[in-house]
Design a protein around this motif. Structure first.
Motif, PDB file in Angstrom:
ATOM      1  N   VAL A  65       0.841  -1.202   0.000  1.00  0.00           N
ATOM      2  CA  VAL A  65       0.000   0.000   0.000  1.00  0.00           C
ATOM      3  C   VAL A  65       0.875   1.249   0.000  1.00  0.00           C
ATOM      4  O   VAL A  65       0.598   2.211  -0.731  1.00  0.00           O
ATOM      5  CB  VAL A  65      -0.979  -0.029   1.199  1.00  0.00           C
ATOM      6  N   LYS A  66       1.938   1.232   0.774  1.00  0.00           N
ATOM      7  CA  LYS A  66       2.857   2.383   0.790  1.00  0.00           C
ATOM      8  C   LYS A  66       3.504   2.601  -0.576  1.00  0.00           C
ATOM      9  O   LYS A  66       3.868   3.716  -0.922  1.00  0.00           O
ATOM     10  CB  LYS A  66       3.934   2.198   1.862  1.00  0.00           C
ATOM     11  N   ALA A  67       3.630   1.516  -1.361  1.00  0.00           N
ATOM     12  CA  ALA A  67       4.208   1.613  -2.708  1.00  0.00           C
ATOM     13  C   ALA A  67       3.138   1.908  -3.767  1.00  0.00           C
ATOM     14  O   ALA A  67       3.444   1.924  -4.956  1.00  0.00           O
ATOM     15  CB  ALA A  67       4.933   0.310  -3.054  1.00  0.00           C
ATOM     16  N   GLY A  68       1.889   2.139  -3.326  1.00  0.00           N
ATOM     17  CA  GLY A  68       0.820   2.489  -4.255  1.00  0.00           C
ATOM     18  C   GLY A  68       0.027   1.310  -4.800  1.00  0.00           C
ATOM     19  O   GLY A  68      -0.781   1.474  -5.710  1.00  0.00           O
ATOM     20  N   LYS A  69       0.219   0.128  -4.227  1.00  0.00           N
ATOM     21  CA  LYS A  69      -0.518  -1.058  -4.673  1.00  0.00           C
ATOM     22  C   LYS A  69      -1.787  -1.218  -3.840  1.00  0.00           C
ATOM     23  O   LYS A  69      -1.884  -0.701  -2.733  1.00  0.00           O
ATOM     24  CB  LYS A  69       0.351  -2.310  -4.528  1.00  0.00           C
ATOM     25  N   GLN A  70      -2.743  -1.955  -4.406  1.00  0.00           N
ATOM     26  CA  GLN A  70      -4.002  -2.204  -3.711  1.00  0.00           C
ATOM     27  C   GLN A  70      -4.210  -3.703  -3.533  1.00  0.00           C
ATOM     28  O   GLN A  70      -3.975  -4.479  -4.462  1.00  0.00           O
ATOM     29  CB  GLN A  70      -5.174  -1.617  -4.487  1.00  0.00           C
ATOM     30  N   PHE A  71      -4.647  -4.086  -2.332  1.00  0.00           N
ATOM     31  CA  PHE A  71      -4.992  -5.466  -2.016  1.00  0.00           C
ATOM     32  C   PHE A  71      -6.490  -5.496  -1.725  1.00  0.00           C
ATOM     33  O   PHE A  71      -6.956  -4.766  -0.848  1.00  0.00           O
ATOM     34  CB  PHE A  71      -4.231  -5.959  -0.783  1.00  0.00           C
ATOM     35  N   HIS A  72      -7.209  -6.328  -2.478  1.00  0.00           N
ATOM     36  CA  HIS A  72      -8.666  -6.450  -2.323  1.00  0.00           C
ATOM     37  C   HIS A  72      -9.010  -7.912  -2.065  1.00  0.00           C
ATOM     38  O   HIS A  72      -8.349  -8.812  -2.596  1.00  0.00           O
ATOM     39  CB  HIS A  72      -9.394  -6.029  -3.598  1.00  0.00           C
ATOM     40  N   ARG A  73     -10.074  -8.115  -1.309  1.00  0.00           N
ATOM     41  CA  ARG A  73     -10.539  -9.469  -1.034  1.00  0.00           C
ATOM     42  C   ARG A  73     -12.038  -9.417  -0.807  1.00  0.00           C
ATOM     43  O   ARG A  73     -12.530  -8.544  -0.097  1.00  0.00           O
ATOM     44  CB  ARG A  73      -9.849  -9.989   0.230  1.00  0.00           C
ATOM     45  N   VAL A  74     -12.759 -10.366  -1.390  1.00  0.00           N
ATOM     46  CA  VAL A  74     -14.163 -10.574  -1.069  1.00  0.00           C
ATOM     47  C   VAL A  74     -14.292 -12.016  -0.600  1.00  0.00           C
ATOM     48  O   VAL A  74     -13.846 -12.935  -1.283  1.00  0.00           O
ATOM     49  CB  VAL A  74     -15.099 -10.330  -2.273  1.00  0.00           C
ATOM     50  N   HIS A  75     -14.866 -12.175   0.577  1.00  0.00           N
ATOM     51  CA  HIS A  75     -15.128 -13.521   1.103  1.00  0.00           C
ATOM     52  C   HIS A  75     -16.639 -13.722   1.132  1.00  0.00           C
ATOM     53  O   HIS A  75     -17.354 -12.945   1.756  1.00  0.00           O
ATOM     54  CB  HIS A  75     -14.557 -13.670   2.513  1.00  0.00           C
ATOM     55  N   VAL A  76     -17.104 -14.742   0.417  1.00  0.00           N
ATOM     56  CA  VAL A  76     -18.507 -15.125   0.480  1.00  0.00           C
ATOM     57  C   VAL A  76     -18.649 -16.006   1.715  1.00  0.00           C
ATOM     58  O   VAL A  76     -18.007 -17.060   1.803  1.00  0.00           O
ATOM     59  CB  VAL A  76     -18.953 -15.895  -0.780  1.00  0.00           C
ATOM     60  N   VAL A  77     -19.435 -15.550   2.675  1.00  0.00           N
ATOM     61  CA  VAL A  77     -19.606 -16.308   3.912  1.00  0.00           C
ATOM     62  C   VAL A  77     -21.062 -16.720   4.073  1.00  0.00           C
ATOM     63  O   VAL A  77     -21.977 -15.989   3.684  1.00  0.00           O
ATOM     64  CB  VAL A  77     -19.135 -15.518   5.160  1.00  0.00           C
ATOM     65  N   THR A  78     -21.250 -17.905   4.630  1.00  0.00           N
ATOM     66  CA  THR A  78     -22.596 -18.363   4.929  1.00  0.00           C
ATOM     67  C   THR A  78     -22.870 -18.121   6.403  1.00  0.00           C
ATOM     68  O   THR A  78     -21.973 -18.217   7.247  1.00  0.00           O
ATOM     69  CB  THR A  78     -22.784 -19.853   4.577  1.00  0.00           C
ATOM     70  N   GLU A  79     -24.117 -17.774   6.684  1.00  0.00           N
ATOM     71  CA  GLU A  79     -24.526 -17.526   8.060  1.00  0.00           C
ATOM     72  C   GLU A  79     -25.511 -18.596   8.488  1.00  0.00           C
ATOM     73  O   GLU A  79     -26.381 -18.955   7.691  1.00  0.00           O
ATOM     74  CB  GLU A  79     -25.156 -16.134   8.193  1.00  0.00           C
ATOM     75  N   PRO A  80     -25.366 -19.102   9.718  1.00  0.00           N
ATOM     76  CA  PRO A  80     -24.436 -18.629  10.732  1.00  0.00           C
ATOM     77  C   PRO A  80     -22.984 -18.936  10.341  1.00  0.00           C
ATOM     78  O   PRO A  80     -22.709 -19.902   9.639  1.00  0.00           O
ATOM     79  CB  PRO A  80     -24.841 -19.390  11.995  1.00  0.00           C
ATOM     80  N   ASP A 161     -16.075  -8.120 -10.237  1.00  0.00           N
ATOM     81  CA  ASP A 161     -16.984  -6.977 -10.225  1.00  0.00           C
ATOM     82  C   ASP A 161     -18.309  -7.320  -9.550  1.00  0.00           C
ATOM     83  O   ASP A 161     -18.850  -6.525  -8.778  1.00  0.00           O
ATOM     84  CB  ASP A 161     -17.218  -6.471 -11.645  1.00  0.00           C
ATOM     85  N   GLN A 162     -18.840  -8.510  -9.828  1.00  0.00           N
ATOM     86  CA  GLN A 162     -20.093  -8.944  -9.205  1.00  0.00           C
ATOM     87  C   GLN A 162     -19.910  -9.131  -7.701  1.00  0.00           C
ATOM     88  O   GLN A 162     -20.756  -8.714  -6.915  1.00  0.00           O
ATOM     89  CB  GLN A 162     -20.587 -10.246  -9.858  1.00  0.00           C
ATOM     90  N   ALA A 163     -18.812  -9.746  -7.300  1.00  0.00           N
ATOM     91  CA  ALA A 163     -18.556  -9.971  -5.874  1.00  0.00           C
ATOM     92  C   ALA A 163     -18.445  -8.652  -5.122  1.00  0.00           C
ATOM     93  O   ALA A 163     -19.012  -8.496  -4.032  1.00  0.00           O
ATOM     94  CB  ALA A 163     -17.287 -10.806  -5.684  1.00  0.00           C
ATOM     95  N   VAL A 164     -17.738  -7.698  -5.691  1.00  0.00           N
ATOM     96  CA  VAL A 164     -17.604  -6.386  -5.048  1.00  0.00           C
ATOM     97  C   VAL A 164     -18.970  -5.710  -4.967  1.00  0.00           C
ATOM     98  O   VAL A 164     -19.340  -5.142  -3.926  1.00  0.00           O
ATOM     99  CB  VAL A 164     -16.574  -5.508  -5.789  1.00  0.00           C
ATOM    100  N   HIS A 165     -19.745  -5.796  -6.034  1.00  0.00           N
ATOM    101  CA  HIS A 165     -21.084  -5.197  -6.063  1.00  0.00           C
ATOM    102  C   HIS A 165     -21.981  -5.765  -4.956  1.00  0.00           C
ATOM    103  O   HIS A 165     -22.749  -5.028  -4.335  1.00  0.00           O
ATOM    104  CB  HIS A 165     -21.720  -5.418  -7.441  1.00  0.00           C
TER     105      HIS A 165
END
Length: 187
Positions: A65-80, A161-165
């Motif tokens: 991040v300090k070098a200008g990079k981005q780390f993204h993650r989407v976790h699909v979780v089931t509840e409970p 894109d769908q996961a982020v949405h």
């Protein structure tokens, strides 16, 4: 093909990308060796320890991040939430978010799955380098495969894109839980 998460060529992907590293997680448990001791402590109700594996990841995220990079993650979780997902949220995500990782959650009731998302894990670097992650049913890592088929790379971008949405930021999701990711009763 990578058969170890510590394979130097696999690890190099996390250093060599220029702009974005994106992860889709779909399992409710991961059998990652560097988390086993901490997961056992979490299940036993003990305090969080040093957690070297997450500390190394948080350090990598912070440097990137300090070098200008981005780390993204989407976790699909089931509840409970499974005990493992509670552990991951309480003892890992809170720290990686603080380091600069954009962790997002897509929550669905058990037995359901979000429209348009696969039940598979992958990393996508700079929207062009796709690594499909393969796990056994118990969450044990099997292998990671570098995929160079352009159609599959495009599909992974569409899934991203769908996961982020469909997701919410981790902090927003975690606001409905206590420190151990147990639901907070609303009065």
């Amino acid at each position: 093909m990578f058969t170890s998460l510590s394979d130097p060529d696999f690890q190099r992907l996390f250093e060599d990308f220029r702009y974005t590293a994106y992860r889709l997680e779909t399992f409710q448990v991961y059998g990652v060796p560097y988390e086993m001791e901490e997961f056992a402590r979490f299940q036993a109700g003990e305090a969080r320890g040093e957690f070297p594996g997450i500390a190394r990841w948080a350090d990598r995220v912070s440097r990137g991040v300090k070098a200008g990079k981005q780390f993204h993650r989407v976790h699909v979780v089931t509840e409970p939430l499974s005990d493992y997902v509670r552990f991951e949220c309480a003892w890992a995500y809170r720290h990686t978010v603080a380091a600069g990782e954009d962790v997002r959650i897509t929550a669905v009731p058990e037995g359901q799955w979000p429209d348009g998302l696969p039940r598979l894990d992958y990393w996508l670097f700079d929207s062009s380098v796709l690594v499909r992650m393969d796990y056994a049913d118990d969450g044990t890592f099997v292998s990671a495969e570098l995929v160079d088929d352009p159609e599959q790379v495009v599909q992974a971008n569409l899934w991203r894109d769908q996961a982020v949405h469909l997701s919410v930021p981790f902090a927003e999701y975690a606001a409905g839980f206590d420190d151990l990711m147990k639901p907070v009763a609303h009065s």
